[in-house]
Design a protein around this motif. Structure first.
Motif, short mmCIF file in Angstrom:
data_model
loop_
_atom_site.label_atom_id
_atom_site.label_comp_id
_atom_site.label_asym_id
_atom_site.label_seq_id
_atom_site.Cartn_x
_atom_site.Cartn_y
_atom_site.Cartn_z
N LEU A 1 -5.09 7.81 6.19
CA LEU A 1 -5.58 6.97 7.29
C LEU A 1 -6.45 5.83 6.77
O LEU A 1 -6.41 4.71 7.30
CB LEU A 1 -6.36 7.83 8.29
N SER A 2 -7.22 6.11 5.73
CA SER A 2 -8.05 5.06 5.13
C SER A 2 -7.20 3.97 4.50
O SER A 2 -7.47 2.76 4.65
CB SER A 2 -8.99 5.67 4.09
N THR A 3 -6.12 4.36 3.82
CA THR A 3 -5.22 3.39 3.21
C THR A 3 -4.52 2.56 4.28
O THR A 3 -4.34 1.32 4.13
CB THR A 3 -4.17 4.11 2.34
N ILE A 4 -4.12 3.19 5.38
CA ILE A 4 -3.45 2.47 6.47
C ILE A 4 -4.41 1.46 7.10
O ILE A 4 -4.02 0.34 7.48
CB ILE A 4 -2.91 3.47 7.51
N GLN A 5 -5.69 1.83 7.20
CA GLN A 5 -6.68 0.89 7.73
C GLN A 5 -6.79 -0.35 6.84
O GLN A 5 -6.88 -1.49 7.32
CB GLN A 5 -8.04 1.57 7.85
N GLN A 6 -6.74 -0.14 5.51
CA GLN A 6 -6.78 -1.27 4.58
C GLN A 6 -5.55 -2.17 4.79
O GLN A 6 -5.66 -3.41 4.74
CB GLN A 6 -6.82 -0.76 3.15
N LYS B 1 -4.23 -8.52 9.19
CA LYS B 1 -5.01 -9.40 10.07
C LYS B 1 -5.49 -10.65 9.32
O LYS B 1 -5.61 -11.72 9.92
CB LYS B 1 -6.19 -8.63 10.64
N THR B 2 -5.76 -10.54 8.03
CA THR B 2 -6.21 -11.70 7.26
C THR B 2 -5.11 -12.71 7.03
O THR B 2 -5.38 -13.89 6.78
CB THR B 2 -6.78 -11.26 5.90
N LYS B 3 -3.84 -12.24 7.09
CA LYS B 3 -2.71 -13.15 6.86
C LYS B 3 -2.33 -13.93 8.12
O LYS B 3 -1.57 -14.88 8.07
CB LYS B 3 -1.49 -12.37 6.34
N GLY B 4 -2.82 -13.47 9.26
CA GLY B 4 -2.48 -14.16 10.51
C GLY B 4 -1.10 -13.76 10.99
O GLY B 4 -0.93 -12.76 11.66
N SER B 5 -0.08 -14.51 10.62
CA SER B 5 1.31 -14.23 11.02
C SER B 5 2.02 -13.57 9.85
O SER B 5 2.19 -14.18 8.79
CB SER B 5 2.03 -15.51 11.44
N ALA B 6 2.44 -12.33 10.02
CA ALA B 6 3.09 -11.59 8.93
C ALA B 6 3.97 -10.49 9.52
O ALA B 6 3.95 -10.22 10.72
CB ALA B 6 2.03 -10.99 8.00
N PHE C 1 0.86 -1.17 0.00
CA PHE C 1 0.00 0.00 0.00
C PHE C 1 0.90 1.23 0.00
O PHE C 1 2.06 1.17 0.44
CB PHE C 1 -0.91 0.01 1.24
N MET C 2 0.39 2.36 -0.48
CA MET C 2 1.20 3.56 -0.58
C MET C 2 0.44 4.75 0.01
O MET C 2 -0.74 4.95 -0.29
CB MET C 2 1.58 3.84 -2.04
N VAL C 3 1.12 5.51 0.87
CA VAL C 3 0.55 6.68 1.53
C VAL C 3 1.36 7.90 1.11
O VAL C 3 2.60 7.87 1.13
CB VAL C 3 0.60 6.51 3.07
N PHE C 4 0.67 8.99 0.72
CA PHE C 4 1.36 10.19 0.23
C PHE C 4 1.24 11.33 1.23
O PHE C 4 0.31 11.37 2.06
CB PHE C 4 0.79 10.60 -1.12
N PHE C 5 2.18 12.29 1.13
CA PHE C 5 2.28 13.39 2.10
C PHE C 5 2.39 14.73 1.39
O PHE C 5 2.88 14.81 0.25
CB PHE C 5 3.51 13.20 3.01
#
Length: 331
Positions: free
Chosen positions: A242-247, A253-258, A226-230
Protein backbone atom coordinates in the motif's frame (compact mmCIF):
# COMPACT_ATOMS: atom_id res chain seq x y z
CA UNK A 1 -22.11 -57.11 -7.59
CA UNK A 2 -23.27 -53.55 -8.33
CA UNK A 3 -23.39 -52.70 -4.61
CA UNK A 4 -19.85 -53.99 -4.13
CA UNK A 5 -18.47 -51.92 -7.02
CA UNK A 6 -20.34 -48.77 -5.95
CA UNK A 7 -19.05 -49.14 -2.40
CA UNK A 8 -15.47 -49.53 -3.59
CA UNK A 9 -15.80 -46.47 -5.84
CA UNK A 10 -17.11 -44.42 -2.91
CA UNK A 11 -14.18 -45.44 -0.69
CA UNK A 12 -11.69 -44.44 -3.37
CA UNK A 13 -13.51 -41.15 -4.05
CA UNK A 14 -13.13 -40.00 -0.41
CA UNK A 15 -9.39 -39.33 -0.62
CA UNK A 16 -9.99 -37.57 -3.97
CA UNK A 17 -12.21 -35.00 -2.27
CA UNK A 18 -9.64 -34.44 0.44
CA UNK A 19 -6.83 -34.12 -2.08
CA UNK A 20 -8.69 -31.38 -3.97
CA UNK A 21 -8.61 -29.27 -0.79
CA UNK A 22 -4.83 -29.26 -0.58
CA UNK A 23 -3.36 -25.80 -1.08
CA UNK A 24 -0.07 -27.25 -2.28
CA UNK A 25 -1.61 -29.33 -5.08
CA UNK A 26 1.12 -28.99 -7.68
CA UNK A 27 4.63 -30.22 -7.08
CA UNK A 28 7.95 -29.14 -8.51
CA UNK A 29 8.32 -32.07 -10.92
CA UNK A 30 7.52 -31.88 -14.62
CA UNK A 31 5.29 -34.28 -16.52
CA UNK A 32 6.57 -35.82 -19.73
CA UNK A 33 5.63 -38.77 -21.98
CA UNK A 34 7.58 -42.00 -21.66
CA UNK A 35 7.73 -45.77 -21.18
CA UNK A 36 7.16 -47.18 -17.69
CA UNK A 37 7.29 -50.57 -16.00
CA UNK A 38 5.69 -51.65 -12.74
CA UNK A 39 4.88 -54.35 -10.20
CA UNK A 40 1.58 -54.76 -8.34
CA UNK A 41 -0.11 -56.99 -5.80
CA UNK A 42 -3.06 -57.19 -3.45
CA UNK A 43 -6.19 -59.06 -2.38
CA UNK A 44 -8.66 -60.84 -4.67
CA UNK A 45 -12.21 -61.93 -3.99
CA UNK A 46 -13.77 -64.58 -6.26
CA UNK A 47 -17.50 -63.74 -6.43
CA UNK A 48 -20.54 -66.04 -6.99
CA UNK A 49 -18.42 -69.15 -7.48
CA UNK A 50 -20.11 -72.38 -8.62
CA UNK A 51 -19.51 -75.24 -11.03
CA UNK A 52 -22.84 -76.67 -12.07
CA UNK A 53 -23.69 -79.30 -9.44
CA UNK A 54 -20.60 -78.25 -7.44
CA UNK A 55 -21.04 -75.23 -5.19
CA UNK A 56 -17.93 -73.35 -4.10
CA UNK A 57 -17.29 -71.27 -1.01
CA UNK A 58 -14.40 -68.93 -1.82
CA UNK A 59 -12.13 -67.21 0.64
CA UNK A 60 -10.05 -64.08 0.25
CA UNK A 61 -7.19 -64.78 -2.16
CA UNK A 62 -4.30 -62.82 -3.56
CA UNK A 63 -3.16 -61.34 -6.85
CA UNK A 64 0.23 -60.27 -8.22
CA UNK A 65 1.33 -58.95 -11.58
CA UNK A 66 3.51 -56.73 -13.71
CA UNK A 67 2.91 -54.02 -16.33
CA UNK A 68 4.73 -52.26 -19.13
CA UNK A 69 3.13 -49.17 -20.60
CA UNK A 70 3.45 -45.76 -22.21
CA UNK A 71 2.34 -42.54 -20.54
CA UNK A 72 1.07 -39.86 -22.96
CA UNK A 73 0.62 -37.42 -20.00
CA UNK A 74 -3.07 -37.96 -19.27
CA UNK A 75 -3.90 -41.02 -21.37
CA UNK A 76 -1.91 -44.19 -20.70
CA UNK A 77 -1.87 -47.58 -22.42
CA UNK A 78 -0.27 -50.69 -20.93
CA UNK A 79 0.19 -54.44 -21.24
CA UNK A 80 -0.50 -56.23 -17.95
CA UNK A 81 -0.10 -59.79 -16.68
CA UNK A 82 -1.76 -60.78 -13.37
CA UNK A 83 -1.91 -64.11 -11.48
CA UNK A 84 -4.84 -64.64 -9.09
CA UNK A 85 -5.36 -67.48 -6.61
CA UNK A 86 -8.32 -68.24 -4.32
CA UNK A 87 -8.91 -71.22 -2.00
CA UNK A 88 -12.37 -72.79 -2.21
CA UNK A 89 -14.28 -75.51 -0.44
CA UNK A 90 -16.65 -77.40 -2.73
CA UNK A 91 -19.59 -79.73 -2.18
CA UNK A 92 -21.57 -81.42 -4.90
CA UNK A 93 -22.72 -84.56 -6.66
CA UNK A 94 -20.23 -85.97 -9.15
CA UNK A 95 -20.22 -88.94 -11.50
CA UNK A 96 -19.29 -91.25 -8.66
CA UNK A 97 -21.53 -89.73 -5.99
CA UNK A 98 -21.43 -86.88 -3.53
CA UNK A 99 -18.06 -85.30 -2.80
CA UNK A 100 -16.41 -82.64 -0.67
CA UNK A 101 -13.21 -81.04 -1.86
CA UNK A 102 -11.02 -78.05 -1.20
CA UNK A 103 -8.86 -76.65 -3.96
CA UNK A 104 -7.17 -73.58 -5.29
CA UNK A 105 -8.71 -71.72 -8.20
CA UNK A 106 -5.85 -70.22 -10.21
CA UNK A 107 -6.19 -67.60 -12.93
CA UNK A 108 -3.81 -65.78 -15.25
CA UNK A 109 -4.96 -62.67 -17.11
CA UNK A 110 -3.00 -61.02 -19.94
CA UNK A 111 -4.66 -57.65 -20.52
CA UNK A 112 -4.31 -54.53 -22.66
CA UNK A 113 -5.44 -51.58 -20.53
CA UNK A 114 -6.37 -48.02 -21.51
CA UNK A 115 -6.28 -45.55 -18.60
CA UNK A 116 -6.68 -41.83 -18.05
CA UNK A 117 -5.05 -39.63 -15.37
CA UNK A 118 -7.29 -36.63 -14.61
CA UNK A 119 -4.50 -34.48 -13.08
CA UNK A 120 -1.23 -35.77 -14.56
CA UNK A 121 0.76 -32.73 -13.36
CA UNK A 122 -0.39 -33.07 -9.74
CA UNK A 123 1.19 -34.87 -6.80
CA UNK A 124 -1.98 -37.03 -6.43
CA UNK A 125 -4.04 -37.87 -9.50
CA UNK A 126 -7.28 -39.90 -9.76
CA UNK A 127 -7.54 -42.25 -12.72
CA UNK A 128 -9.93 -44.66 -14.41
CA UNK A 129 -9.35 -47.41 -16.93
CA UNK A 130 -10.64 -50.47 -18.72
CA UNK A 131 -8.95 -53.50 -20.19
CA UNK A 132 -9.54 -56.53 -22.36
CA UNK A 133 -7.48 -59.61 -23.12
CA UNK A 134 -7.17 -63.35 -22.63
CA UNK A 135 -7.63 -65.33 -19.40
CA UNK A 136 -6.43 -68.79 -18.38
CA UNK A 137 -8.52 -70.42 -15.63
CA UNK A 138 -8.52 -73.75 -13.77
CA UNK A 139 -11.17 -76.38 -14.47
CA UNK A 140 -12.34 -79.55 -12.68
CA UNK A 141 -12.46 -83.11 -14.10
CA UNK A 142 -15.12 -85.76 -13.38
CA UNK A 143 -13.15 -87.01 -10.35
CA UNK A 144 -13.17 -83.54 -8.78
CA UNK A 145 -9.49 -82.92 -9.49
CA UNK A 146 -8.27 -79.53 -10.67
CA UNK A 147 -7.17 -79.20 -14.29
CA UNK A 148 -4.59 -76.43 -14.09
CA UNK A 149 -5.34 -73.36 -16.26
CA UNK A 150 -7.20 -75.60 -18.72
CA UNK A 151 -9.66 -72.89 -19.84
CA UNK A 152 -8.74 -70.16 -22.32
CA UNK A 153 -11.38 -67.42 -22.13
CA UNK A 154 -11.99 -63.77 -22.99
CA UNK A 155 -11.16 -61.47 -20.05
CA UNK A 156 -12.16 -57.89 -19.27
CA UNK A 157 -11.83 -55.43 -16.37
CA UNK A 158 -12.70 -51.94 -15.10
CA UNK A 159 -10.34 -49.91 -12.91
CA UNK A 160 -10.65 -46.83 -10.64
CA UNK A 161 -7.84 -45.56 -8.44
CA UNK A 162 -5.40 -42.94 -7.20
CA UNK A 163 -1.79 -42.37 -8.28
CA UNK A 164 0.90 -40.65 -6.18
CA UNK A 165 3.70 -39.09 -8.26
CA UNK A 166 6.63 -39.44 -5.87
CA UNK A 167 8.99 -37.66 -8.26
CA UNK A 168 9.71 -37.43 -11.99
CA UNK A 169 10.19 -41.20 -12.29
CA UNK A 170 8.53 -43.11 -9.44
CA UNK A 171 4.77 -43.48 -8.94
CA UNK A 172 2.62 -45.44 -6.46
CA UNK A 173 -0.90 -46.59 -7.45
CA UNK A 174 -3.80 -47.83 -5.33
CA UNK A 175 -6.89 -49.05 -7.21
CA UNK A 176 -9.95 -51.22 -7.09
CA UNK A 177 -10.88 -53.30 -10.09
CA UNK A 178 -13.58 -55.65 -11.32
CA UNK A 179 -12.15 -58.56 -13.33
CA UNK A 180 -14.32 -61.06 -15.20
CA UNK A 181 -14.15 -63.62 -17.99
CA UNK A 182 -16.51 -65.54 -20.20
CA UNK A 183 -17.69 -68.71 -18.47
CA UNK A 184 -14.91 -71.30 -17.95
CA UNK A 185 -15.78 -74.98 -18.41
CA UNK A 186 -15.51 -77.92 -16.00
CA UNK A 187 -16.73 -81.51 -15.94
CA UNK A 188 -19.79 -80.24 -14.06
CA UNK A 189 -20.69 -77.45 -16.46
CA UNK A 190 -19.67 -73.89 -17.15
CA UNK A 191 -19.30 -71.55 -14.17
CA UNK A 192 -19.38 -67.80 -13.63
CA UNK A 193 -16.01 -66.13 -13.06
CA UNK A 194 -16.29 -62.70 -11.41
CA UNK A 195 -13.59 -61.10 -9.26
CA UNK A 196 -12.96 -57.92 -7.29
CA UNK A 197 -9.36 -56.94 -6.50
CA UNK A 198 -7.67 -54.19 -4.49
CA UNK A 199 -4.17 -53.64 -5.89
CA UNK A 200 -1.17 -51.63 -4.70
CA UNK A 201 1.51 -51.00 -7.33
CA UNK A 202 4.71 -49.10 -7.95
CA UNK A 203 6.00 -48.01 -11.37
CA UNK A 204 9.13 -46.43 -12.81
CA UNK A 205 9.07 -44.14 -15.84
CA UNK A 206 12.22 -43.99 -17.94
CA UNK A 207 13.85 -40.75 -19.11
CA UNK A 208 13.71 -37.19 -17.84
CA UNK A 209 11.74 -34.10 -18.90
CA UNK A 210 13.34 -32.06 -21.63
CA UNK A 211 15.12 -28.99 -20.37
CA UNK A 212 13.21 -25.87 -21.36
CA UNK A 213 15.15 -22.63 -21.67
CA UNK A 214 13.57 -19.98 -19.44
CA UNK A 215 12.08 -17.01 -21.25
CA UNK A 216 14.22 -13.86 -21.38
CA UNK A 217 13.46 -11.26 -18.74
CA UNK A 218 11.00 -8.59 -19.88
CA UNK A 219 12.50 -5.27 -21.02
CA UNK A 220 12.68 -2.63 -18.30
CA UNK A 221 10.30 0.26 -18.96
CA UNK A 222 11.85 3.68 -19.42
CA UNK A 223 8.87 5.39 -17.79
CA UNK A 224 8.63 5.71 -13.97
CA UNK A 225 7.71 2.33 -12.52
CA UNK A 226 6.92 0.71 -9.19
CA UNK A 227 6.68 -2.94 -8.14
CA UNK A 228 4.30 -4.55 -5.62
CA UNK A 229 4.84 -8.12 -4.36
CA UNK A 230 2.34 -10.72 -3.08
CA UNK A 231 2.25 -13.83 -0.90
CA UNK A 232 1.80 -17.21 -2.60
CA UNK A 233 -1.68 -17.68 -4.10
CA UNK A 234 -2.79 -14.28 -2.71
CA UNK A 235 -4.07 -11.03 -4.20
CA UNK A 236 -4.45 -8.99 -1.00
CA UNK A 237 -2.13 -6.03 -0.43
CA UNK A 238 0.36 -5.81 2.43
CA UNK A 239 1.14 -2.56 4.26
CA UNK A 240 4.38 -2.27 2.31
CA UNK A 241 2.47 -2.75 -0.96
CA UNK A 242 0.00 0.00 0.00
CA UNK A 243 2.90 2.35 0.71
CA UNK A 244 4.41 1.65 -2.72
CA UNK A 245 1.04 2.24 -4.40
CA UNK A 246 0.75 5.57 -2.60
CA UNK A 247 4.14 6.57 -4.04
CA UNK A 248 2.92 5.62 -7.53
CA UNK A 249 -0.24 7.70 -7.05
CA UNK A 250 1.85 10.70 -5.94
CA UNK A 251 4.11 10.31 -9.00
CA UNK A 252 1.02 10.23 -11.24
CA UNK A 253 -0.27 13.48 -9.72
CA UNK A 254 3.06 15.27 -10.32
CA UNK A 255 2.92 14.42 -14.03
CA UNK A 256 -0.50 16.01 -14.48
CA UNK A 257 -1.78 14.13 -17.55
CA UNK A 258 -0.55 10.52 -17.64
CA UNK A 259 -1.58 6.89 -18.02
CA UNK A 260 -0.91 4.05 -15.57
CA UNK A 261 -0.53 0.40 -16.57
CA UNK A 262 -0.82 -2.23 -13.81
CA UNK A 263 0.53 -5.58 -15.06
CA UNK A 264 0.00 -8.65 -12.87
CA UNK A 265 2.33 -11.68 -12.74
CA UNK A 266 2.57 -15.03 -10.89
CA UNK A 267 5.21 -17.65 -10.25
CA UNK A 268 5.11 -21.02 -12.08
CA UNK A 269 3.42 -23.09 -9.32
CA UNK A 270 -0.10 -24.17 -10.30
CA UNK A 271 -1.81 -24.51 -13.70
CA UNK A 272 -1.34 -21.79 -16.32
CA UNK A 273 -5.07 -20.98 -16.59
CA UNK A 274 -5.35 -20.45 -12.83
CA UNK A 275 -2.24 -18.26 -12.82
CA UNK A 276 -3.63 -16.05 -15.59
CA UNK A 277 -6.76 -15.36 -13.52
CA UNK A 278 -4.67 -14.79 -10.36
CA UNK A 279 -2.46 -12.22 -12.13
CA UNK A 280 -5.57 -10.27 -13.17
CA UNK A 281 -6.91 -10.31 -9.60
CA UNK A 282 -3.61 -8.88 -8.37
CA UNK A 283 -3.59 -6.15 -11.02
CA UNK A 284 -7.19 -5.18 -10.21
CA UNK A 285 -6.37 -5.04 -6.48
CA UNK A 286 -3.62 -2.52 -7.28
CA UNK A 287 -5.97 -0.51 -9.51
CA UNK A 288 -8.55 -0.29 -6.70
CA UNK A 289 -5.88 0.98 -4.28
CA UNK A 290 -4.70 3.60 -6.81
CA UNK A 291 -8.27 4.86 -7.21
CA UNK A 292 -8.58 5.16 -3.41
CA UNK A 293 -5.37 7.21 -3.48
CA UNK A 294 -6.87 9.71 -5.96
CA UNK A 295 -5.99 8.29 -9.40
CA UNK A 296 -8.97 8.31 -11.84
CA UNK A 297 -10.06 4.79 -12.77
CA UNK A 298 -10.18 5.85 -16.44
CA UNK A 299 -6.43 6.55 -16.34
CA UNK A 300 -5.55 2.98 -15.30
CA UNK A 301 -5.16 -0.03 -17.61
CA UNK A 302 -5.04 -3.56 -16.15
CA UNK A 303 -3.12 -6.45 -17.78
CA UNK A 304 -2.63 -10.06 -16.64
CA UNK A 305 0.45 -11.98 -17.80
CA UNK A 306 0.09 -15.09 -15.61
CA UNK A 307 3.37 -17.02 -15.38
CA UNK A 308 4.62 -16.05 -18.87
CA UNK A 309 7.05 -13.25 -17.88
CA UNK A 310 8.91 -14.21 -14.69
CA UNK A 311 11.25 -11.65 -13.15
CA UNK A 312 13.43 -14.57 -11.98
CA UNK A 313 13.47 -17.41 -14.57
CA UNK A 314 12.57 -20.79 -13.00
CA UNK A 315 11.36 -24.19 -14.04
CA UNK A 316 7.72 -25.22 -13.83
CA UNK A 317 6.13 -25.58 -10.39
CA UNK A 318 8.58 -23.30 -8.51
CA UNK A 319 7.37 -20.84 -5.85
CA UNK A 320 9.50 -17.75 -6.51
CA UNK A 321 8.47 -14.70 -4.40
CA UNK A 322 9.89 -12.13 -6.85
CA UNK A 323 7.70 -13.48 -9.65
CA UNK A 324 4.48 -12.85 -7.64
CA UNK A 325 4.16 -9.13 -8.45
CA UNK A 326 2.34 -6.25 -10.13
CA UNK A 327 4.39 -3.75 -12.13
CA UNK A 328 3.02 -0.17 -12.12
CA UNK A 329 4.22 1.92 -15.06
CA UNK A 330 3.38 5.63 -15.41
CA UNK A 331 3.56 7.08 -18.93
Amino acid sequence: MKKTLLGAAALIALPMAGANAQSDWFTQHQTYPGVYIGLEGGANWLLNYNMGVANGYPTTGWAAGAVIGYDFVGPRIELEGVFRQNDTYMTGLGTFGAFNASRNVNQVGVMVNALYDFLPGAMVTPYIGAGAGVGFVDGVDIFGATTSLSNTVFAYQGIIGLGWNVDNNFRVNLDGRYYGTTNPASAYGNWNNNNFSVMLGVSYKFGQPEAVAPPPPPPQPSAPSFMVFFDWDRSNLSQQALSTIQQAADAYKTKGSARITATGHTDTSGPASYNMALSLRRANAVKDALVRDGVPATAISVIGKGETQPLVPTGDGVREPQNRRVEIVIQ
